[in-house]
Design a protein around this motif. Structure first.
Motif, mmCIF file in Angstrom:
data_model
loop_
_atom_site.group_PDB
_atom_site.id
_atom_site.type_symbol
_atom_site.label_atom_id
_atom_site.label_comp_id
_atom_site.label_asym_id
_atom_site.label_seq_id
_atom_site.Cartn_x
_atom_site.Cartn_y
_atom_site.Cartn_z
ATOM 1 N N LEU A 250 0.962 -1.339 0.080
ATOM 2 C CA LEU A 250 0.242 0.040 0.043
ATOM 3 C C LEU A 250 0.971 1.259 -0.124
ATOM 4 O O LEU A 250 1.985 1.206 0.290
ATOM 5 N N ASP A 251 0.174 2.358 -0.486
ATOM 6 C CA ASP A 251 0.903 3.590 -0.499
ATOM 7 C C ASP A 251 1.613 4.154 0.812
ATOM 8 O O ASP A 251 0.780 3.782 1.970
ATOM 9 N N SER A 252 2.717 4.613 1.066
ATOM 10 C CA SER A 252 3.097 4.910 2.396
ATOM 11 C C SER A 252 2.446 5.959 3.174
ATOM 12 O O SER A 252 2.339 6.090 4.262
ATOM 13 N N ASP A 253 1.527 6.742 2.261
ATOM 14 C CA ASP A 253 0.628 7.748 2.816
ATOM 15 C C ASP A 253 -0.736 7.299 3.199
ATOM 16 O O ASP A 253 -1.713 7.984 3.495
ATOM 17 N N ALA A 254 -0.807 6.142 3.087
ATOM 18 C CA ALA A 254 -2.241 5.525 3.404
ATOM 19 C C ALA A 254 -2.769 5.615 4.897
ATOM 20 O O ALA A 254 -2.080 5.396 5.743
ATOM 21 N N TYR A 255 -3.933 6.033 5.150
ATOM 22 C CA TYR A 255 -4.515 6.232 6.462
ATOM 23 C C TYR A 255 -5.705 5.241 6.356
ATOM 24 O O TYR A 255 -5.662 4.214 5.740
ATOM 25 N N SER A 256 -6.740 5.448 7.143
ATOM 26 C CA SER A 256 -7.826 4.876 7.220
ATOM 27 C C SER A 256 -9.096 5.824 7.682
ATOM 28 O O SER A 256 -8.926 6.865 8.038
ATOM 29 N N SER A 257 -10.319 5.099 7.578
ATOM 30 C CA SER A 257 -11.362 5.638 7.803
ATOM 31 C C SER A 257 -11.513 6.175 9.198
ATOM 32 O O SER A 257 -12.059 7.365 9.561
ATOM 33 N N LEU A 258 -10.962 5.208 10.107
ATOM 34 C CA LEU A 258 -11.093 5.403 11.584
ATOM 35 C C LEU A 258 -10.244 6.654 12.001
ATOM 36 O O LEU A 258 -10.331 7.605 12.953
ATOM 37 N N HIS A 259 -9.092 6.698 11.054
ATOM 38 C CA HIS A 259 -8.218 7.918 11.356
ATOM 39 C C HIS A 259 -8.800 9.211 10.976
ATOM 40 O O HIS A 259 -8.639 10.233 11.736
ATOM 41 N N TYR A 260 -9.249 9.048 9.841
ATOM 42 C CA TYR A 260 -10.204 10.435 9.498
ATOM 43 C C TYR A 260 -11.137 10.849 10.387
ATOM 44 O O TYR A 260 -11.128 11.902 10.846
ATOM 45 N N ASP A 261 -11.826 9.606 11.019
ATOM 46 C CA ASP A 261 -12.784 10.085 11.781
ATOM 47 C C ASP A 261 -12.526 10.712 13.016
ATOM 48 O O ASP A 261 -12.849 11.546 13.691
ATOM 49 N N LEU A 262 -11.419 10.177 13.604
ATOM 50 C CA LEU A 262 -10.579 10.545 14.854
ATOM 51 C C LEU A 262 -10.077 12.032 14.627
ATOM 52 O O LEU A 262 -10.520 13.040 15.687
ATOM 53 N N THR A 263 -9.540 12.390 13.676
ATOM 54 C CA THR A 263 -8.814 13.517 13.319
ATOM 55 C C THR A 263 -9.878 14.764 12.843
ATOM 56 O O THR A 263 -9.789 15.879 13.230
ATOM 57 N N HIS A 264 -11.044 14.224 12.758
ATOM 58 C CA HIS A 264 -12.104 15.198 12.373
ATOM 59 C C HIS A 264 -13.245 15.135 13.385
ATOM 60 O O HIS A 264 -14.293 15.802 13.257
ATOM 61 N N GLU A 265 -12.872 14.570 14.502
ATOM 62 C CA GLU A 265 -13.916 14.744 15.809
ATOM 63 C C GLU A 265 -15.209 14.144 15.363
ATOM 64 O O GLU A 265 -16.148 14.580 16.021
ATOM 65 N N LYS A 266 -15.139 12.973 14.650
ATOM 66 C CA LYS A 266 -16.525 12.378 14.226
ATOM 67 C C LYS A 266 -16.578 10.766 15.155
ATOM 68 O O LYS A 266 -15.660 10.228 15.554
ATOM 69 N N PRO A 267 -17.692 10.485 15.414
ATOM 70 C CA PRO A 267 -17.988 9.054 15.989
ATOM 71 C C PRO A 267 -17.170 8.127 15.470
ATOM 72 O O PRO A 267 -16.948 7.907 14.222
#
Length: 308
Positions: A250-267
């Motif tokens: 995978l690309d070295s800059d790959a994150y996840s939806s859980l990371h996105y939700d955490l950093t955007h203060e979503k459930p």
């Protein structure tokens, strides 16, 4: 055929657009600014597999839709139970409710509310999200969707769904021999990838380059596989190695939806991911210290961002 997409976000919006393009009647169930945009401008899909814009009926009230042949449930796992209470207006005697969500418990939660006979299991392999209200951005992944009756039967409805999805452009459709195996197989990867990128708040490349973190990533996969096998799921022995090779590429800059939700203060979907591993492990007496650690790190954030 008539489809309702319950949760027309990254996954639901993608499939809804592809099914509408293939000539099916598609109703989108959404909320907020996204719903408003869908009503005014339709659904825009931007994808390397082909862009499209479709004009599908959109609502936040399932009663506006009526009985469907298929309901694709694509909400976040923490919203599954609430969504299940709203499905009745969509259900006929043989309506299939197809879960295409993260985790291995959504099918059970749905079955408890609407009856197991309606529920079909599903797994999605796609990176897509709401880029802006009314717009779905497919950013990567094979757009592969795996599905099957919970008992493995090749019913008329699952065969018809397989045909419908197989005829859609931009959809790699796979009818599983054993959907429970497929659910746990993906679960092993998603718990490691989501858990580690969220807990470290770093992309996959940094995790791979840090020996202790990369070892923890592997151990999360191994723990989930051990729990699955203790529950009687016939996971292939090569599952861990396959996912580690996949993650290595995978690309070295790959994150996840859980990371996105955490950093955007979503459930957070923590209850359906690493915390679910801990719960399942307790029931079969399997030790899962890496999943316990991820759960402990993320639990305060999950509580802080809980919208319920």
């Amino acid at each position: 055929m008539k489809f309702a997409v319950f949760g027309a976000g990254g996954i639901g919006g993608y499939l809804g657009a592809r099914l509408a393009d293939a000539g099916h009647e598609v109703h989108l169930i959404a909320r907020g600014d996204h719903l408003s945009a869908l009503k005014v401008d339709g659904l825009r899909l931007e994808s390397g597999l082909g862009d499209t814009t479709v004009d599908c009926p959109a609502t936040d009230d399932p009663a506006d839709v009526g009985v469907c042949d298929y309901v694709l449930v694509c909400v976040k796992a923490q919203d599954t139970r609430e969504a299940a209470t709203q499905l009745d207006p969509l259900l006929g005697a043989d309506t299939a409710v197809v879960s295409l969500q993260n985790g291995v418990d959504n099918e059970q939660w749905l079955a408890e509310a609407i009856g197991e006979s309606h529920v079909v299991g599903g797994v999605s392999y796609i990176f897509s999200t709401i880029g802006s209200p009314g717009v779905i951005e497919h950013t990567g992944g094979p757009a592969r969707f795996v599905y099957g009756e919970l008992d493995g039967a090749r019913t008329d409805r699952i065969q018809a769904l397989d045909t419908a999805l197989g005829e859609c452009e931009g959809v790699d459709a796979v009818l599983a021999d054993d959907i429970t195996v497929e659910l746990w197989r993906k679960f092993a990867f998603i718990c490691a990838h989501s858990g580690m990128t969220a807990a470290t708040r770093l992309p996959l490349g940094d995790i791979r380059e840090t020996d202790a973190s990369w070892t923890m990533y592997r151990r999360i996969v191994e723990e989930v596989c051990a729990v699955a096998r203790a529950e009687g799921v016939d996971l292939p022995e090569a599952t861990t190695e396959e996912w580690m090779r996949f993650a290595q590429d995978l690309d070295s800059d790959a994150y996840s939806s859980l990371h996105y939700d955490l950093t955007h203060e979503k459930p957070l979907e923590l209850e359906a991911l690493n915390a679910a591993v801990v719960d399942h492990a307790e029931a079969v007496d399997v030790e899962v210290p890496m999943n316990e650690a991820v759960t402990a790190v993320l639990a305060p954030w999950a509580e802080r961002f809980d919208d319920g």
